[in-house]
Design a protein around this motif. Structure first.
Motif, PDB file in Angstrom:
ATOM      1  N   VAL A  28       0.860  -1.179   0.000  1.00  0.00           N
ATOM      2  CA  VAL A  28       0.000   0.000   0.000  1.00  0.00           C
ATOM      3  C   VAL A  28       0.901   1.236   0.000  1.00  0.00           C
ATOM      4  CG1 VAL A  28      -1.752   1.310   1.230  1.00  0.00           C
ATOM      5  CG2 VAL A  28      -1.839  -1.194   1.232  1.00  0.00           C
ATOM      6  N   ILE A  29       0.728   2.091  -1.000  1.00  0.00           N
ATOM      7  CA  ILE A  29       1.522   3.318  -1.096  1.00  0.00           C
ATOM      8  C   ILE A  29       0.832   4.420  -0.288  1.00  0.00           C
ATOM      9  CG2 ILE A  29       2.430   5.086  -2.638  1.00  0.00           C
ATOM     10  CD1 ILE A  29       3.773   2.349  -2.943  1.00  0.00           C
ATOM     11  N   PRO A  30       1.510   4.986   0.718  1.00  0.00           N
ATOM     12  CA  PRO A  30       0.897   6.063   1.508  1.00  0.00           C
ATOM     13  C   PRO A  30       0.595   7.287   0.642  1.00  0.00           C
ATOM     14  CG  PRO A  30       2.825   5.166   2.630  1.00  0.00           C
ATOM     15  CD  PRO A  30       2.840   4.617   1.238  1.00  0.00           C
ATOM     16  N   THR A  31      -0.629   7.744   0.689  1.00  0.00           N
ATOM     17  CA  THR A  31      -1.067   8.879  -0.118  1.00  0.00           C
ATOM     18  C   THR A  31      -0.432  10.178   0.377  1.00  0.00           C
ATOM     19  OG1 THR A  31      -3.176   7.792  -0.568  1.00  0.00           O
ATOM     20  CG2 THR A  31      -3.084  10.173  -0.901  1.00  0.00           C
ATOM     21  N   GLY A  32       0.051  10.976  -0.565  1.00  0.00           N
ATOM     22  CA  GLY A  32       0.612  12.271  -0.225  1.00  0.00           C
ATOM     23  C   GLY A  32       1.964  12.220   0.465  1.00  0.00           C
ATOM     24  N   ARG A  33       2.628  11.088   0.385  1.00  0.00           N
ATOM     25  CA  ARG A  33       3.928  10.901   1.034  1.00  0.00           C
ATOM     26  C   ARG A  33       4.991  10.510  -0.002  1.00  0.00           C
ATOM     27  NH1 ARG A  33       3.505  13.158   5.808  1.00  0.00           N
ATOM     28  NH2 ARG A  33       4.832  11.700   6.937  1.00  0.00           N
ATOM     29  N   ILE A  34       6.245  10.442   0.438  1.00  0.00           N
ATOM     30  CA  ILE A  34       7.346   9.990  -0.418  1.00  0.00           C
ATOM     31  C   ILE A  34       7.722   8.569  -0.017  1.00  0.00           C
ATOM     32  CG2 ILE A  34       9.742  10.365  -1.101  1.00  0.00           C
ATOM     33  CD1 ILE A  34       9.356  13.328  -0.558  1.00  0.00           C
ATOM     34  N   THR A  35       7.668   7.664  -0.983  1.00  0.00           N
ATOM     35  CA  THR A  35       8.051   6.271  -0.759  1.00  0.00           C
ATOM     36  C   THR A  35       9.283   5.949  -1.588  1.00  0.00           C
ATOM     37  OG1 THR A  35       5.796   5.497  -0.269  1.00  0.00           O
ATOM     38  CG2 THR A  35       7.361   3.860  -1.078  1.00  0.00           C
ATOM     39  N   ALA A  36      10.280   5.330  -0.967  1.00  0.00           N
ATOM     40  CA  ALA A  36      11.468   4.872  -1.682  1.00  0.00           C
ATOM     41  C   ALA A  36      11.517   3.350  -1.630  1.00  0.00           C
ATOM     42  CB  ALA A  36      12.730   5.462  -1.072  1.00  0.00           C
ATOM     43  N   ILE A  37      11.731   2.742  -2.794  1.00  0.00           N
ATOM     44  CA  ILE A  37      11.846   1.289  -2.901  1.00  0.00           C
ATOM     45  C   ILE A  37      13.319   0.945  -3.046  1.00  0.00           C
ATOM     46  CG2 ILE A  37      11.181  -0.752  -4.223  1.00  0.00           C
ATOM     47  CD1 ILE A  37       8.740   0.816  -5.209  1.00  0.00           C
ATOM     48  N   ILE A 216      12.760  -4.651  -0.752  1.00  0.00           N
ATOM     49  CA  ILE A 216      12.324  -5.806  -1.530  1.00  0.00           C
ATOM     50  C   ILE A 216      13.404  -6.890  -1.478  1.00  0.00           C
ATOM     51  CG2 ILE A 216      11.611  -6.633  -3.819  1.00  0.00           C
ATOM     52  CD1 ILE A 216       9.661  -4.658  -2.676  1.00  0.00           C
ATOM     53  N   ALA A 217      12.969  -8.126  -1.256  1.00  0.00           N
ATOM     54  CA  ALA A 217      13.893  -9.267  -1.280  1.00  0.00           C
ATOM     55  C   ALA A 217      13.100 -10.531  -1.617  1.00  0.00           C
ATOM     56  CB  ALA A 217      14.590  -9.435   0.070  1.00  0.00           C
ATOM     57  N   ASP A 218      13.709 -11.384  -2.438  1.00  0.00           N
ATOM     58  CA  ASP A 218      13.097 -12.668  -2.798  1.00  0.00           C
ATOM     59  C   ASP A 218      11.694 -12.506  -3.371  1.00  0.00           C
ATOM     60  OD1 ASP A 218      15.378 -14.062  -1.865  1.00  0.00           O
ATOM     61  OD2 ASP A 218      14.601 -13.972   0.190  1.00  0.00           O
ATOM     62  N   GLY A 219      11.500 -11.456  -4.176  1.00  0.00           N
ATOM     63  CA  GLY A 219      10.237 -11.273  -4.863  1.00  0.00           C
ATOM     64  C   GLY A 219       9.093 -10.792  -4.012  1.00  0.00           C
ATOM     65  N   ALA A 220       9.378 -10.311  -2.803  1.00  0.00           N
ATOM     66  CA  ALA A 220       8.324  -9.869  -1.893  1.00  0.00           C
ATOM     67  C   ALA A 220       8.822  -8.700  -1.064  1.00  0.00           C
ATOM     68  CB  ALA A 220       7.878 -11.015  -0.993  1.00  0.00           C
ATOM     69  N   VAL A 221       7.921  -8.073  -0.326  1.00  0.00           N
ATOM     70  CA  VAL A 221       8.290  -6.989   0.584  1.00  0.00           C
ATOM     71  C   VAL A 221       8.877  -7.596   1.844  1.00  0.00           C
ATOM     72  CG1 VAL A 221       7.454  -5.072   1.979  1.00  0.00           C
ATOM     73  CG2 VAL A 221       6.516  -5.439  -0.317  1.00  0.00           C
ATOM     74  N   HIS A 222      10.166  -7.320   2.091  1.00  0.00           N
ATOM     75  CA  HIS A 222      10.799  -7.801   3.317  1.00  0.00           C
ATOM     76  C   HIS A 222      10.416  -6.934   4.507  1.00  0.00           C
ATOM     77  CE1 HIS A 222      13.877  -9.648   5.872  1.00  0.00           C
ATOM     78  NE2 HIS A 222      14.148  -8.410   6.285  1.00  0.00           N
ATOM     79  N   ALA A 223      10.370  -5.621   4.275  1.00  0.00           N
ATOM     80  CA  ALA A 223       9.991  -4.688   5.342  1.00  0.00           C
ATOM     81  C   ALA A 223       9.489  -3.403   4.700  1.00  0.00           C
ATOM     82  CB  ALA A 223      11.177  -4.392   6.250  1.00  0.00           C
ATOM     83  N   ALA A 224       8.531  -2.732   5.362  1.00  0.00           N
ATOM     84  CA  ALA A 224       8.006  -1.460   4.874  1.00  0.00           C
ATOM     85  C   ALA A 224       7.571  -0.616   6.064  1.00  0.00           C
ATOM     86  CB  ALA A 224       6.829  -1.682   3.930  1.00  0.00           C
ATOM     87  N   GLY A 225       7.834   0.687   5.972  1.00  0.00           N
ATOM     88  CA  GLY A 225       7.453   1.588   7.049  1.00  0.00           C
ATOM     89  C   GLY A 225       8.425   2.745   7.147  1.00  0.00           C
ATOM     90  N   PRO A 226       8.407   3.483   8.238  1.00  0.00           N
ATOM     91  CA  PRO A 226       9.365   4.580   8.428  1.00  0.00           C
ATOM     92  C   PRO A 226      10.803   4.068   8.359  1.00  0.00           C
ATOM     93  CG  PRO A 226       7.613   4.665  10.065  1.00  0.00           C
ATOM     94  CD  PRO A 226       7.461   3.360   9.363  1.00  0.00           C
ATOM     95  N   ALA A 227      11.688   4.914   7.867  1.00  0.00           N
ATOM     96  CA  ALA A 227      13.088   4.507   7.683  1.00  0.00           C
ATOM     97  C   ALA A 227      13.725   4.000   8.968  1.00  0.00           C
ATOM     98  CB  ALA A 227      13.895   5.673   7.119  1.00  0.00           C
ATOM     99  N   ALA A 228      13.397   4.627  10.089  1.00  0.00           N
ATOM    100  CA  ALA A 228      13.993   4.226  11.363  1.00  0.00           C
ATOM    101  C   ALA A 228      13.622   2.799  11.744  1.00  0.00           C
ATOM    102  CB  ALA A 228      13.563   5.192  12.469  1.00  0.00           C
ATOM    103  N   GLU A 229      12.479   2.325  11.245  1.00  0.00           N
ATOM    104  CA  GLU A 229      12.043   0.958  11.540  1.00  0.00           C
ATOM    105  C   GLU A 229      12.550  -0.037  10.506  1.00  0.00           C
ATOM    106  OE1 GLU A 229       7.810   0.931  11.900  1.00  0.00           O
ATOM    107  OE2 GLU A 229       7.769   2.535  13.414  1.00  0.00           O
ATOM    108  N   VAL A 230      12.742   0.413   9.269  1.00  0.00           N
ATOM    109  CA  VAL A 230      13.117  -0.499   8.183  1.00  0.00           C
ATOM    110  C   VAL A 230      14.624  -0.642   8.031  1.00  0.00           C
ATOM    111  CG1 VAL A 230      12.998  -0.867   5.679  1.00  0.00           C
ATOM    112  CG2 VAL A 230      10.966  -0.091   6.936  1.00  0.00           C
ATOM    113  N   LEU A 231      15.342   0.489   8.086  1.00  0.00           N
ATOM    114  CA  LEU A 231      16.786   0.444   7.864  1.00  0.00           C
ATOM    115  C   LEU A 231      17.494   0.044   9.160  1.00  0.00           C
ATOM    116  CD1 LEU A 231      19.072   0.748   5.907  1.00  0.00           C
ATOM    117  CD2 LEU A 231      19.150   3.199   6.402  1.00  0.00           C
ATOM    118  N   THR A 232      17.589  -1.265   9.360  1.00  0.00           N
ATOM    119  CA  THR A 232      18.269  -1.828  10.523  1.00  0.00           C
ATOM    120  C   THR A 232      19.402  -2.716  10.048  1.00  0.00           C
ATOM    121  OG1 THR A 232      16.874  -3.804  10.609  1.00  0.00           O
ATOM    122  CG2 THR A 232      16.090  -1.843  11.795  1.00  0.00           C
TER     123      THR A 232
END
Length: 267
Positions: A28-37, A216-232
């Motif tokens: 789900v792409i957050p409306t009105g926000r910036i998403t980086a894949i 994205i990893a192995d053809g699926a979403v591995h993690a999604a959310g705020p950068a502080a939660e995803v970039l670990t």
């Protein structure tokens, strides 16, 4: 301000020939926000973006724009709502910068409508925003790679869509111009509420500029959310196969990934 639109991916399956690249992906792409894949090479980032812009037909699942299957929408209706900067676009031979940027206005032209002052204003604003107003009458063929990339971004901006998808918008740009382009997209998002989705290779730039980070990893979403939660550190290891240290960027407050090479480990 832009209109608010929803962009949702459900159980998406994508591939080329016998190879499946994306398998059952939900997003789900957050409306009105910036998403980086983000993700490793050949993980399907660009493939996903191509499907979200209707350039690639799914083998299964759906991409839904405001609840409607994007691959069944009239092309012009879609182009008035969603713009795309693809990877390595090709300009017609001999076309000038202003003419190429002006092509971003085509979705707003009717069969009998003429070029308007609104079109002039949109092109001029896009040229100025990307810092290429002085190149307007130059042939695109004469420009450097970085200048060309800014021309393509200007064309996407001139389209004035509520959703903007960009595949590696910082390609061919030096560090200074990478930051300028990402600042520009942030200003566009903040001023108009434009939903921005971009594929980026640079994890730290993605974490700094994105409200929402999708790994994205192995053809699926591995993690999604705020950068502080995803970039670990665990996520970097799982998605990129890389050992790292993740600290807080003292300037932006965003997470900052420091790779650990085998020759840079202190005893």
């Amino acid at each position: 301000m832009t209109e608010q639109h929803t962009l949702v991916v459900e159980r998406l399956v994508l591939g080329y020939g016998d190879r499946v690249v994306i398998d059952g992906l939900d997003l789900v792409i957050p409306t009105g926000r910036i998403t980086a894949i983000v993700g490793a090479n050949a993980c399907g980032k660009s493939t996903l973006l191509r499907s979200m812009s209707r350039l690639l037909t799914p083998r299964g699942g759906s991409v839904l724009l405001d609840g409607k299957q994007i691959h069944k929408m009239p092309p012009k209706q879609l182009a008035q709502t969603l713009g795309l900067l693809p990877q390595s676009p090709i300009a017609p031979e001999g076309i000038t910068v202003s003419d190429l940027v002006g092509r971003g206005r085509h979705p707003h032209q009717g069969i009998f409508s003429r070029w308007s002052t609104d079109d002039d204003a949109a092109v001029a604003a896009a040229l100025e925003a990307t810092g290429i107003l002085d190149l307007a009458e130059r042939s695109v063929d004469e420009l450097s790679g970085g200048q060309r990339q800014r021309v393509w971004i200007a064309m996407a901006l001139a389209q004035q869509t509520d959703l903007l998808l960009l595949d590696e918008p910082t390609t061919f740009l030096d560090v200074n111009h990478q930051v300028e382009v990402l600042d520009l997209l942030t200003d566009l998002n903040r001023a108009r509420g434009t939903t921005v989705v971009m594929v980026l290779h640079d994890l730290n730039l993605a974490a700094r500029y994105a409200d929402n980070l999708v790994a994205i990893a192995d053809g699926a979403v591995h993690a999604a959310g705020p950068a502080a939660e995803v970039l670990t550190e665990d996520c970097v290891r799982a998605v990129f196969g890389l050992d790292s240290r993740v600290i807080v960027d003292p300037t932006s407050g965003a997470p900052l990934m420091l790779p650990i090479g085998k020759h840079h480990v202190q005893a």
